[in-house]
Design a protein around this motif. Structure first.
Motif, PDB file in Angstrom:
ATOM      1  N   GLU A 186       0.862  -1.182   0.000  1.00  0.00           N
ATOM      2  CA  GLU A 186       0.000   0.000   0.000  1.00  0.00           C
ATOM      3  C   GLU A 186       0.893   1.225   0.000  1.00  0.00           C
ATOM      4  O   GLU A 186       1.797   1.339   0.834  1.00  0.00           O
ATOM      5  CB  GLU A 186      -0.898  -0.002   1.237  1.00  0.00           C
ATOM      6  CG  GLU A 186      -1.839   1.180   1.312  1.00  0.00           C
ATOM      7  CD  GLU A 186      -2.717   1.155   2.555  1.00  0.00           C
ATOM      8  OE1 GLU A 186      -3.758   1.821   2.550  1.00  0.00           O
ATOM      9  OE2 GLU A 186      -2.351   0.484   3.543  1.00  0.00           O
ATOM     10  N   GLU A 187       0.632   2.134  -0.930  1.00  0.00           N
ATOM     11  CA  GLU A 187       1.400   3.368  -1.034  1.00  0.00           C
ATOM     12  C   GLU A 187       0.438   4.548  -1.104  1.00  0.00           C
ATOM     13  O   GLU A 187      -0.757   4.372  -1.329  1.00  0.00           O
ATOM     14  CB  GLU A 187       2.290   3.327  -2.282  1.00  0.00           C
ATOM     15  CG  GLU A 187       3.296   2.189  -2.247  1.00  0.00           C
ATOM     16  CD  GLU A 187       4.137   2.099  -3.509  1.00  0.00           C
ATOM     17  OE1 GLU A 187       4.106   3.048  -4.336  1.00  0.00           O
ATOM     18  OE2 GLU A 187       4.823   1.084  -3.677  1.00  0.00           O
ATOM     19  N   PHE A 188       0.969   5.752  -0.927  1.00  0.00           N
ATOM     20  CA  PHE A 188       0.149   6.957  -0.912  1.00  0.00           C
ATOM     21  C   PHE A 188       0.738   8.048  -1.810  1.00  0.00           C
ATOM     22  O   PHE A 188       1.004   9.156  -1.365  1.00  0.00           O
ATOM     23  CB  PHE A 188       0.017   7.472   0.534  1.00  0.00           C
ATOM     24  CG  PHE A 188      -0.607   6.462   1.456  1.00  0.00           C
ATOM     25  CD1 PHE A 188      -1.976   6.389   1.589  1.00  0.00           C
ATOM     26  CD2 PHE A 188       0.184   5.571   2.169  1.00  0.00           C
ATOM     27  CE1 PHE A 188      -2.565   5.452   2.431  1.00  0.00           C
ATOM     28  CE2 PHE A 188      -0.382   4.627   3.007  1.00  0.00           C
ATOM     29  CZ  PHE A 188      -1.767   4.571   3.140  1.00  0.00           C
ATOM     30  N   PRO A 192      -2.302  11.388   1.624  1.00  0.00           N
ATOM     31  CA  PRO A 192      -2.650  10.422   2.672  1.00  0.00           C
ATOM     32  C   PRO A 192      -4.068   9.866   2.591  1.00  0.00           C
ATOM     33  O   PRO A 192      -4.389   8.909   3.279  1.00  0.00           O
ATOM     34  CB  PRO A 192      -2.466  11.239   3.958  1.00  0.00           C
ATOM     35  CG  PRO A 192      -2.675  12.653   3.532  1.00  0.00           C
ATOM     36  CD  PRO A 192      -2.145  12.739   2.131  1.00  0.00           C
ATOM     37  N   ASP A 193      -4.907  10.433   1.739  1.00  0.00           N
ATOM     38  CA  ASP A 193      -6.302   9.997   1.679  1.00  0.00           C
ATOM     39  C   ASP A 193      -6.569   8.938   0.615  1.00  0.00           C
ATOM     40  O   ASP A 193      -7.664   8.385   0.559  1.00  0.00           O
ATOM     41  CB  ASP A 193      -7.224  11.194   1.416  1.00  0.00           C
ATOM     42  CG  ASP A 193      -7.168  12.209   2.538  1.00  0.00           C
ATOM     43  OD1 ASP A 193      -6.920  11.805   3.689  1.00  0.00           O
ATOM     44  OD2 ASP A 193      -7.362  13.404   2.266  1.00  0.00           O
ATOM     45  N   THR A 194      -5.593   8.653  -0.231  1.00  0.00           N
ATOM     46  CA  THR A 194      -5.812   7.711  -1.327  1.00  0.00           C
ATOM     47  C   THR A 194      -4.822   6.558  -1.241  1.00  0.00           C
ATOM     48  O   THR A 194      -3.619   6.748  -1.403  1.00  0.00           O
ATOM     49  CB  THR A 194      -5.675   8.416  -2.694  1.00  0.00           C
ATOM     50  OG1 THR A 194      -6.577   9.521  -2.730  1.00  0.00           O
ATOM     51  CG2 THR A 194      -6.000   7.462  -3.827  1.00  0.00           C
ATOM     52  N   ASP A 240     -11.593   6.304   3.149  1.00  0.00           N
ATOM     53  CA  ASP A 240     -12.500   7.003   4.067  1.00  0.00           C
ATOM     54  C   ASP A 240     -13.678   7.663   3.345  1.00  0.00           C
ATOM     55  O   ASP A 240     -14.438   8.408   3.930  1.00  0.00           O
ATOM     56  CB  ASP A 240     -11.737   8.034   4.900  1.00  0.00           C
ATOM     57  CG  ASP A 240     -11.064   9.103   4.046  1.00  0.00           C
ATOM     58  OD1 ASP A 240     -11.051   8.959   2.802  1.00  0.00           O
ATOM     59  OD2 ASP A 240     -10.537  10.077   4.614  1.00  0.00           O
ATOM     60  N   SER A 241     -13.840   7.374   2.060  1.00  0.00           N
ATOM     61  CA  SER A 241     -14.924   7.994   1.288  1.00  0.00           C
ATOM     62  C   SER A 241     -16.262   7.317   1.568  1.00  0.00           C
ATOM     63  O   SER A 241     -16.328   6.156   1.939  1.00  0.00           O
ATOM     64  CB  SER A 241     -14.615   7.957  -0.207  1.00  0.00           C
ATOM     65  OG  SER A 241     -14.637   6.629  -0.675  1.00  0.00           O
ATOM     66  N   GLU A 242     -17.320   8.061   1.401  1.00  0.00           N
ATOM     67  CA  GLU A 242     -18.690   7.551   1.530  1.00  0.00           C
ATOM     68  C   GLU A 242     -19.415   7.833   0.232  1.00  0.00           C
ATOM     69  O   GLU A 242     -19.522   8.994  -0.153  1.00  0.00           O
ATOM     70  CB  GLU A 242     -19.412   8.241   2.685  1.00  0.00           C
ATOM     71  CG  GLU A 242     -19.113   7.660   4.034  1.00  0.00           C
ATOM     72  CD  GLU A 242     -19.648   6.253   4.215  1.00  0.00           C
ATOM     73  OE1 GLU A 242     -20.735   5.952   3.691  1.00  0.00           O
ATOM     74  OE2 GLU A 242     -18.966   5.453   4.854  1.00  0.00           O
TER      75      GLU A 242
END
Length: 117
Positions: free
Chosen positions: A18-20, A24-26, A42-44
């Motif tokens: 896992e990388e960003f 930091p959000d993706t 963290d998306s809805e």
């Protein structure tokens, strides 16, 4: 499927990381340095971009409203999957298919190391 379950699923494959690179959000999940899944965990609603065979991608989009052309991706080869709109086993299968497609494009020595000839 929760964001934590999606992350765990993506990381359970051989050599998955896992990388960003987009902040930091993706979360960008890679195998041998190649992207196989991308999600803002963290998306809805929770969505994930997954690689897909072009013919299969069209079929899946026609059959499932929760599967659309890949957002900000090559729409021929990528789908955006709304995770809550599909049964968890189907999401699992789509993630594994994406991983397998990426691995299939890797050199044979890498595929053998990953136990995916």
């Amino acid at each position: 499927m929760t964001p934590e379950e999606l992350r765990a699923l993506c990381l359970e494959f051989n050599d998955a990381t896992e990388e960003f690179p987009f902040g930091p959000d993706t979360s960008v999940f890679k195998v041998a340095g190649k992207l196989f899944a991308l999600s803002a965990l963290d998306s809805e609603p929770l969505r994930v971009n997954l690689k897909c065979d072009p013919d299969e991608a069209v079929r899946l989009r026609e059959e499932h409203p929760a599967i659309t052309p890949g957002y900000h991706m090559n729409k021929r080869h990528w789908n955006t999957v709304t995770v809550g709109g599909l049964p968890a086993p189907m999401v699992r299968e789509l993630v594994e298919d994406s991983y397998d497609l990426v691995v299939a494009g890797l050199p044979k020595a890498v595929r053998l190391r990953l136990d995916r000839p």
